[in-house]
Design an enzyme around this catalytic site. Structure first.
Site, PDB file in Angstrom:
ATOM      1  N   LYS A  59      16.455-101.490  -7.961  1.00 27.33           N
ATOM      2  CA  LYS A  59      15.343-100.887  -8.700  1.00 27.33           C
ATOM      3  C   LYS A  59      14.052-101.357  -8.057  1.00 27.33           C
ATOM      4  O   LYS A  59      13.795-102.569  -7.998  1.00 27.33           O
ATOM      5  CB  LYS A  59      15.381-101.339 -10.169  1.00 27.33           C
ATOM      6  CG  LYS A  59      14.267-100.741 -11.019  1.00 27.33           C
ATOM      7  CD  LYS A  59      14.436-101.143 -12.477  1.00 27.33           C
ATOM      8  CE  LYS A  59      13.247-100.742 -13.332  1.00 27.33           C
ATOM      9  NZ  LYS A  59      13.314 -99.376 -13.815  1.00 27.33           N
ATOM     10  N   ASP A  85      12.573 -84.870 -14.186  1.00 35.69           N
ATOM     11  CA  ASP A  85      12.656 -86.139 -14.914  1.00 35.69           C
ATOM     12  C   ASP A  85      11.651 -87.160 -14.389  1.00 35.69           C
ATOM     13  O   ASP A  85      11.103 -87.946 -15.159  1.00 35.69           O
ATOM     14  CB  ASP A  85      14.087 -86.682 -14.789  1.00 35.69           C
ATOM     15  CG  ASP A  85      14.327 -87.912 -15.649  1.00 35.69           C
ATOM     16  OD1 ASP A  85      13.970 -87.869 -16.844  1.00 35.69           O
ATOM     17  OD2 ASP A  85      14.863 -88.924 -15.139  1.00 35.69           O
ATOM     18  N   HIS A 105       5.980 -88.914 -13.543  1.00 33.69           N
ATOM     19  CA  HIS A 105       5.617 -90.260 -13.095  1.00 33.69           C
ATOM     20  C   HIS A 105       5.058 -90.301 -11.669  1.00 33.69           C
ATOM     21  O   HIS A 105       4.008 -90.890 -11.416  1.00 33.69           O
ATOM     22  CB  HIS A 105       6.820 -91.200 -13.190  1.00 33.69           C
ATOM     23  CG  HIS A 105       7.481 -91.195 -14.545  1.00 33.69           C
ATOM     24  ND1 HIS A 105       6.762 -91.104 -15.717  1.00 33.69           N
ATOM     25  CD2 HIS A 105       8.780 -91.271 -14.921  1.00 33.69           C
ATOM     26  CE1 HIS A 105       7.607 -91.130 -16.747  1.00 33.69           C
ATOM     27  NE2 HIS A 105       8.827 -91.225 -16.281  1.00 33.69           N
TER      28      HIS A 105
HETATM   29  C1  BG6 Z   1      12.087 -91.979 -17.747  1.00 32.54           C
HETATM   30  C2  BG6 Z   1      13.183 -91.111 -17.204  1.00 32.54           C
HETATM   31  O1  BG6 Z   1      10.941 -91.225 -17.991  1.00 32.54           O
HETATM   32  O2  BG6 Z   1      11.772 -92.995 -16.805  1.00 32.54           O
HETATM   33  C3  BG6 Z   1      14.411 -91.940 -16.877  1.00 32.54           C
HETATM   34  O3  BG6 Z   1      13.527 -90.116 -18.150  1.00 32.54           O
HETATM   35  C4  BG6 Z   1      14.040 -93.077 -15.958  1.00 32.54           C
HETATM   36  O4  BG6 Z   1      15.416 -91.141 -16.290  1.00 32.54           O
HETATM   37  C5  BG6 Z   1      12.852 -93.858 -16.513  1.00 32.54           C
HETATM   38  O5  BG6 Z   1      15.166 -93.913 -15.812  1.00 32.54           O
HETATM   39  C6  BG6 Z   1      12.356 -94.892 -15.512  1.00 32.54           C
HETATM   40  O6  BG6 Z   1      11.395 -95.708 -16.097  1.00 32.54           O
HETATM   41  P1  BG6 Z   1      11.129 -97.190 -15.580  1.00 32.54           P
HETATM   42  O7  BG6 Z   1       9.980 -97.664 -16.396  1.00 32.54           O
HETATM   43  O8  BG6 Z   1      12.388 -97.964 -15.824  1.00 32.54           O
HETATM   44  O9  BG6 Z   1      10.833 -97.088 -14.121  1.00 32.54           O
END
Ligand code: BG6
Length: 485
Positions: free
Chosen positions: A340, A230, A235
């Site tokens: 976060k 995920d 990312h």
């Molecule tokens: C998504 C994932 O690609 O990115 C999610 O599938 C995750 O599980 C999200 O929560 C996080 O993105 P951001 O931009 O909030 O850091």
């Protein structure tokens, strides 16, 4: 620049992503004057909506997910662009309706597949059967592109049967984040770091993407994926490539992506021989977040109580190339972390000789912190003398802190999807992931997942609201280092 006139076709327009991100981003582009006046937005879903019902859905999405008050003038204009086609995605008869709306000589068709990847191939086939794919058409693909190398190849092949690679835009929304793009500027528009960006000066790098959220009703998807697929495969590896890549010859899409692929090819494989030293898997149990109790992963709605999916991963990654030999990259990402926060921290080596050793046995290292979110900004930790007349000089770590919101007070930080949708409409692939990047990333990640399976390695529990299992601390501590606080 204003994008060319497009028929922006949004498959899966009723879905979460479309409502939360895509429609609001298109609205913001319209508000900023970045949509061509002839651009249309065509929502596609199964339901037989009337034009009015679709417009209601759009308004609801915008009222719910645009962070500021809506500009009524923009809203009215945006709604005139909106059209709807109700069809079964896998049967091409339903696609006949497109012929009435699209004007291929006037507008470029940009299709966005915000649908499960299993039907990407069917959508392509139906578009083809209706003769809707032109040489200048583009297709934007949402993740996940597969769940391993083999399945990603199947999806990529299905799309490649109808679109050339230069028509395919694979989304990794981290690449659209303002701060991630700034990473390229920071590295290549400043000479300060250019000569320091390698194993002579850098000790190690940490990349943390911590999320407060848990599974939020996505158990069905997430349990098959886990945090490795995920978040890390896409990312975190994308961010890593931008930190580690060599200077591209220019900012063209392929020049940048060529350099990123080289980094992915240099990742030292993690396999059964080194899996324990280099990886930690975790799964959150019940705990507290900002003082409130939250359930554990296995207690979430719809959970399989035997699940071994990981919600946390920590890794030591080695890049076997000239620039990074001996410089570990520590990656960690988890759900239900205390807060976060996503950041890259570059730790520089200590000065070659410590002149202050009578006072300070070890001088704290210089640190460059790039805060991706929230509180976007860049920070450098340095040693300074504390003012005063003492004979023995007192030193203190201080920060040069550049906060984006303070420095660029009048600029709104755009959502990642705004940038990416705009780039897709402009026809610039630089912020999209090329096929070989996806496949190289899967090759490396598959090795880790297979080793976890073969070694029967189960995720270690960690309480929701903590920074992951203790083993994650041990992973970095065994190298004499610690995670950035
Ligand atoms: C998504 C994932 O690609 O990115 C999610 O599938 C995750 O599980 C999200 O929560 C996080 O993105 P951001 O931009 O909030 O850091």
């Amino acid at each position: 620049p204003e994008a060319k006139a497009c028929d922006f076709v949004l498959f899966g327009t009723k879905g979460d992503l479309a409502r939360r991100k895509l429609l609001p981003s298109l609205y913001q582009l319209d508000k900023a004057g970045l949509l061509n006046e002839d651009t249309k937005v065509i929502g596609v879903a199964k339901d037989a909506f009337t034009h009015e019902e679709f417009n209601e859905l759009v308004v609801k999405a915008l009222r719910g997910f645009v962070k500021e008050e809506l500009c009524e003038e923009t809203l009215a204009r945006f709604l005139t662009r909106c059209h709807y086609i109700g069809t079964n995605f896998t049967e091409s008869e339903g696609y006949q309706a497109f012929h009435e709306l699209l004007e291929p000589h006037k507008r470029v068709m940009v299709s966005y597949f915000a649908t499960p990847p299993a039907i990407f191939g069917d959508i392509c086939r139906c578009l083809h059967e209706q003769n809707l794919i032109q040489p200048d058409s583009r297709v934007v693909l949402e993740k996940p592109i597969g769940s391993d190398l083999a399945s990603s190849k199947v999806i990529n092949d299905q799309v490649a049967a109808f679109y050339n690679e230069d028509q395919v835009y694979r989304i990794d929304h981290y690449l659209g984040k303002e701060t991630v793009q700034n990473l390229i500027a920071l590295r290549f528009a400043n000479s300060l770091f250019a000569s320091k960006w390698d194993n002579r000066t850098i000790d190690h790098v940490q990349i943390t993407v911590a999320e407060e959220v848990g599974i939020e009703g996505r158990w069905g998807y997430f349990d098959k994926a886990g945090q490795m697929r995920d978040m890390i495969q896409n990312h975190l590896l994308q961010v890593l490539t931008l930190v580690a890549m060599d200077p591209p010859v220019n900012l063209d899409a392929d020049s940048i992506r060529d350099e990123k692929v080289k980094v992915l090819k240099s990742l030292r494989p993690i396999n059964l021989d080194n899996i324990y030293e280099n990886t930690v898997r975790g799964q959150y149990s019940s705990g507290f977040l900002k003082g409130s109790p939250v359930p554990g992963y296995l207690e979430e709605e719809g959970a399989n109580t035997q699940s071994n999916a990981e919600t946390f991963v920590a890794l030591r990654v080695d890049i076997d190339n000239w620039r990074w030999a001996g410089v570990p990259f520590y990656l960690r990402s988890g759900k239900r972390m205390p807060t976060k926060s996503s950041e890259i921290v570059v730790y520089f080596k200590n000065p070659p000789h410590n002149l202050y050793r009578s006072n300070y046995r070890n001088l704290p290292p210089n640190k460059l912190t790039i805060r991706l979110q929230p509180h976007e900004g860049v920070e450098i930790q340095m040693m300074n003398k504390v003012p005063g007349l003492e004979q023995k000089q007192r030193l203190q770590t201080t920060k040069l802190d550049l906060s984006f919101t303070d420095t660029f007070k009048n600029e709104r930080i755009a959502d990642a999807y705004e940038r990416l949708l705009l780039e897709a409409m402009l026809g610039n692939q630089a912020l999209f992931v090329r096929r070989d990047e996806v496949e190289q990333a899967w090759t490396w990640v598959d090795g880790i997942i297979q080793s976890w399976e073969e070694s029967n390695e189960k995720p270690k529990p960690y309480p929701a609201g903590s920074w992951g299992p203790v083993a994650s601390v041990a992973l970095i501590a065994k190298d004499g280092r610690s995670w950035d606080e």
